[in-house]
Design an enzyme around this catalytic site. Structure first.
Site, PDB file in Angstrom:
ATOM      1  N   ASP A  22     -21.010 -71.356 -17.893  1.00 32.23           N
ATOM      2  CA  ASP A  22     -20.978 -72.536 -18.344  1.00 32.23           C
ATOM      3  C   ASP A  22     -21.824 -73.512 -17.422  1.00 32.23           C
ATOM      4  O   ASP A  22     -22.248 -74.640 -17.969  1.00 32.23           O
ATOM      5  CB  ASP A  22     -19.566 -73.146 -18.587  1.00 32.23           C
ATOM      6  CG  ASP A  22     -19.032 -72.482 -19.894  1.00 32.23           C
ATOM      7  OD1 ASP A  22     -18.406 -71.581 -19.985  1.00 32.23           O
ATOM      8  OD2 ASP A  22     -19.166 -73.083 -20.827  1.00 32.23           O
ATOM      9  N   GLN A  71     -11.276 -66.200 -27.994  1.00 31.17           N
ATOM     10  CA  GLN A  71     -12.727 -65.946 -28.346  1.00 31.17           C
ATOM     11  C   GLN A  71     -13.378 -64.407 -28.319  1.00 31.17           C
ATOM     12  O   GLN A  71     -14.000 -64.029 -29.214  1.00 31.17           O
ATOM     13  CB  GLN A  71     -13.694 -66.702 -27.095  1.00 31.17           C
ATOM     14  CG  GLN A  71     -13.483 -68.194 -27.426  1.00 31.17           C
ATOM     15  CD  GLN A  71     -12.529 -68.701 -26.239  1.00 31.17           C
ATOM     16  OE1 GLN A  71     -11.638 -68.063 -25.944  1.00 31.17           O
ATOM     17  NE2 GLN A  71     -12.572 -69.944 -25.963  1.00 31.17           N
ATOM     18  N   ASN A 107     -17.178 -70.295 -15.569  1.00 28.17           N
ATOM     19  CA  ASN A 107     -17.249 -69.634 -16.976  1.00 28.17           C
ATOM     20  C   ASN A 107     -15.586 -69.831 -17.520  1.00 28.17           C
ATOM     21  O   ASN A 107     -14.879 -70.035 -16.691  1.00 28.17           O
ATOM     22  CB  ASN A 107     -17.718 -68.339 -16.749  1.00 28.17           C
ATOM     23  CG  ASN A 107     -18.113 -67.572 -18.346  1.00 28.17           C
ATOM     24  OD1 ASN A 107     -18.529 -68.327 -19.279  1.00 28.17           O
ATOM     25  ND2 ASN A 107     -17.561 -66.425 -18.393  1.00 28.17           N
ATOM     26  N   LYS A 108     -15.461 -69.303 -18.619  1.00 28.75           N
ATOM     27  CA  LYS A 108     -14.193 -69.245 -19.233  1.00 28.75           C
ATOM     28  C   LYS A 108     -13.029 -68.907 -18.347  1.00 28.75           C
ATOM     29  O   LYS A 108     -13.182 -67.791 -17.715  1.00 28.75           O
ATOM     30  CB  LYS A 108     -14.025 -68.254 -20.650  1.00 28.75           C
ATOM     31  CG  LYS A 108     -12.909 -68.423 -21.265  1.00 28.75           C
ATOM     32  CD  LYS A 108     -12.397 -69.624 -21.706  1.00 28.75           C
ATOM     33  CE  LYS A 108     -13.384 -70.381 -22.308  1.00 28.75           C
ATOM     34  NZ  LYS A 108     -12.771 -72.195 -22.591  1.00 28.75           N
ATOM     35  N   ARG A 164     -18.645 -73.908 -29.875  1.00 29.96           N
ATOM     36  CA  ARG A 164     -18.368 -73.871 -28.359  1.00 29.96           C
ATOM     37  C   ARG A 164     -19.478 -72.718 -28.036  1.00 29.96           C
ATOM     38  O   ARG A 164     -20.147 -72.074 -28.747  1.00 29.96           O
ATOM     39  CB  ARG A 164     -16.618 -73.325 -28.112  1.00 29.96           C
ATOM     40  CG  ARG A 164     -16.213 -72.506 -29.252  1.00 29.96           C
ATOM     41  CD  ARG A 164     -16.535 -71.159 -29.469  1.00 29.96           C
ATOM     42  NE  ARG A 164     -16.781 -70.286 -28.159  1.00 29.96           N
ATOM     43  CZ  ARG A 164     -17.625 -69.433 -27.966  1.00 29.96           C
ATOM     44  NH1 ARG A 164     -18.037 -68.996 -28.808  1.00 29.96           N
ATOM     45  NH2 ARG A 164     -17.358 -68.729 -26.795  1.00 29.96           N
ATOM     46  N   GLY A 165     -19.202 -72.503 -26.517  1.00 27.73           N
ATOM     47  CA  GLY A 165     -20.341 -71.680 -25.953  1.00 27.73           C
ATOM     48  C   GLY A 165     -21.354 -72.685 -25.328  1.00 27.73           C
ATOM     49  O   GLY A 165     -21.922 -73.493 -26.152  1.00 27.73           O
ATOM     50  N   ALA A 166     -21.544 -72.507 -24.055  1.00 25.59           N
ATOM     51  CA  ALA A 166     -22.365 -73.418 -23.306  1.00 25.59           C
ATOM     52  C   ALA A 166     -23.772 -73.698 -24.060  1.00 25.59           C
ATOM     53  O   ALA A 166     -24.092 -74.824 -24.399  1.00 25.59           O
ATOM     54  CB  ALA A 166     -22.601 -73.316 -21.970  1.00 25.59           C
ATOM     55  N   ARG A 222     -17.075 -82.501 -23.350  1.00 27.95           N
ATOM     56  CA  ARG A 222     -16.731 -81.528 -22.838  1.00 27.95           C
ATOM     57  C   ARG A 222     -17.383 -81.342 -21.461  1.00 27.95           C
ATOM     58  O   ARG A 222     -18.608 -81.572 -21.333  1.00 27.95           O
ATOM     59  CB  ARG A 222     -16.948 -80.038 -23.420  1.00 27.95           C
ATOM     60  CG  ARG A 222     -16.142 -79.949 -24.737  1.00 27.95           C
ATOM     61  CD  ARG A 222     -15.974 -78.744 -25.249  1.00 27.95           C
ATOM     62  NE  ARG A 222     -14.932 -77.717 -24.479  1.00 27.95           N
ATOM     63  CZ  ARG A 222     -14.704 -76.292 -24.559  1.00 27.95           C
ATOM     64  NH1 ARG A 222     -15.371 -75.871 -25.195  1.00 27.95           N
ATOM     65  NH2 ARG A 222     -13.968 -75.918 -23.500  1.00 27.95           N
TER      66      ARG A 222
END
Lengths: 353, 353
Positions: free
Chosen positions: B238, B197, B248-249, B46-48, B89
């Site tokens: 993101d 996270q 973002n998250k 995960r993570g853009a 995603r």
């Protein structure tokens, strides 16, 4: 049953263990003031109004346990028990208020009628306070009803429900009154890390009441507000300073800032006993620091690498300027709070006196 | 090792399984594009930036698996694999960017040199992108350094570290650059429910780097800001719209609002590939909805009563007006973002072309 009930045959205070909900409904039997202090410290019983009444019963247990007939010895033992109970949690003022009220009753009765009558007087007062709490919450609910539109989406943080009180709840008292009045409400329930009072307790209460709800993480409250999905916020309080600053469960301040940013009214529902006119502002309210482990673990499961330290302030302070109104048993108080709070407390003291 | 590495002998993409950290360091071996799609969807990676490069390797695996020598058949298979990866995603644009870039390289090479060369070209590009990501992050860190005072208290949300990228990190790249430059920094790590996270990944990275930190619940960020304990916030992204709105998250928006309320600068650190000039504003960014169960359970343990439904928007949008600056590999971009972002992207495209 109520969140806490006194069993005269024990004598004992019986509590729903809130650390075990919702998975198990287990009762804790406190046979002494020490047992009650332990239950408060470990959060088996929590919520400002509930710990106030629990502490009153703790003093009743301390009183009933005395074998002395000497007034001074009796009173000294009671004061000792009160000090132990007072140390359990520093932020909620209801605890201090309840202990002072019981000590006052003991002193008065003792002077006139002696130890035996004082024991009965202390227990009778604890019983009164328990019943009073339920009645107060119903009045808070009734007053709060005026703030809830017919199909409101309400967001709440932590648990200010039946479990945080003897019964009915403060913030959830408002929700409950709206639900009982047939309003088509829906509640966003902040899970309320680290102790998960929202996910464990508020969700449990609302499910039993049949109130439609959606559980969210604390980090989602702003998202739903920014999308116009929240009509009002209502939370409880652990202490309200003379200027209207409100100490409540950690995260409340964030919700209040987000509500202001998004034009959502932010209401606090609490009994008059939560107001502490002795403190000029929220800066003077002591904030309890709890164990790091309550953050680094969730229900006993570690979530962080071993050795990582967490901060754990258990409460925060919401400045009065972010509070739209404070709903009490004596009506909905509005800014300027320095005036409305003082007037409400004076009116209350007149009634009690 | 890096967060993801390609094993040419497999051929396979090997990933650190981020759902198992920090308790176990387990590697996932993806032998096909489908395996990579599964790893992205289940958040094993995960993570853009990381999912962008993982998707590029996913296409490389799809390319290498083709037995055809027919260009059209080859390209059709690659496009099919790209569409499957694209669906995993929706919010991070880096995924789209990476897939489009690989497809473009395949098309170009195929037209000139045929299937065999296209296979090698696709894999070579994925390798380039992996190396490029690390280099870009180091440049982000170097640019971000100017924003970090000598003994800064930095707050971050989610994980924009080595694990969210191929290596080094974006937001944590800034932290790391400051630490490597000998600055006496301290980091407040938001735990970042529901996926944790922060508690699981950022805390793990900072612990290994020896950066002093304090883990907090998401609900505590405002508390520490209001007490003057936070000097700056830095988070990843993101997707960034043309006007500077940042997806973002979930929870990032709340942090940004609280930062503004408390006069704390709010920085976003992200590569140019995160900027999506095709979207006028954040309102157009698709927000992924994930499973309710990821909220009602923590690491497999239920936290709410059975039957309770949770919402799970995985991202939120922070409006550009709350963003102090955006740190990219091409420098620190300031408002008005409609100008600075467009200029940075143009300069970037000139370099890439």
């Amino acid at each position: 049953m109520r969140t806490l009930e006194f069993d005269a045959n024990g004598p004992a205070l019986v509590l729903v263990d809130q650390t075990r909900l919702p998975r198990e409904t287990v009762y804790v039997t406190c046979r002494s003031a020490e047992d009650v202090a332990h239950a408060i410290r470990s959060m088996q019983v929590r919520g400002a109004p509930a710990i106030g009444v629990a502490a009153a019963y703790g003093l009743a247990l301390a009183a009933l346990a005395q074998s002395t007939e000497n007034s001074a010895t009796f009173m000294a033992a009671l004061q000792k028990a009160a000090e132990d109970l007072r140390q359990t949690r520093p932020t909620a003022v209801n605890l201090q208020w309840a202990l002072d009220r019981v000590l006052q009753r003991a002193r008065t009765t003792l002077g006139v009628k002696g130890v035996k009558a004082a024991k009965q007087g202390v227990l009778a007062l604890a019983d009164e306070m328990a019943d009073e709490d339920v009645a107060v919450n119903r009045r808070i609910g009734a007053h709060g009803l005026s703030l809830v539109s017919p199909s409101a989406n309400i967001l709440t943080h932590c648990n200010a429900g039946a479990l945080a009180t003897v019964d009915y709840g403060t913030a959830l008292g408002v929700v409950r009154a709206a639900h009982e009045a047939g309003r088509d409400i829906h509640v966003f329930v902040d899970e309320t890390r680290p102790f998960l009072q929202g996910a464990r307790l508020t969700a449990w209460e609302l499910q039993r009441l049949g109130v439609p709800m959606t559980l969210i993480t604390d980090s989602m409250a702003g998202y739903f507000m920014s999308r116009g999905k929240v009509d009002l916020v209502v939370v409880g309080a652990d202490r309200i300073a003379a200027n209207g600053d409100v100490a409540n469960k950690i995260g409340t301040y964030s919700v209040a800032v987000l509500a202001r940013e998004n034009g959502v009214p932010f209401y606090v529902a609490a009994p008059i006993s939560t107001i502490d006119l002795a403190l000029a502002s929220g800066a003077e309210i002591p904030i309890e620091e709890r164990a790091s482990r309550e953050v680094t673990e969730v229900l006993g499961t570690p979530i962080a690498p071993e050795g990582v330290q967490a901060a754990h302030p258990a409460f925060d302070v919401t400045p009065a300027r972010l509070v739209t109104a404070i709903v009490t048993e004596r009506g909905v108080l509005r800014p300027p709070y320095s005036e409305s709070l003082a007037a409400a407390v004076r009116a209350y003291e007149t009634v009690v006196a």
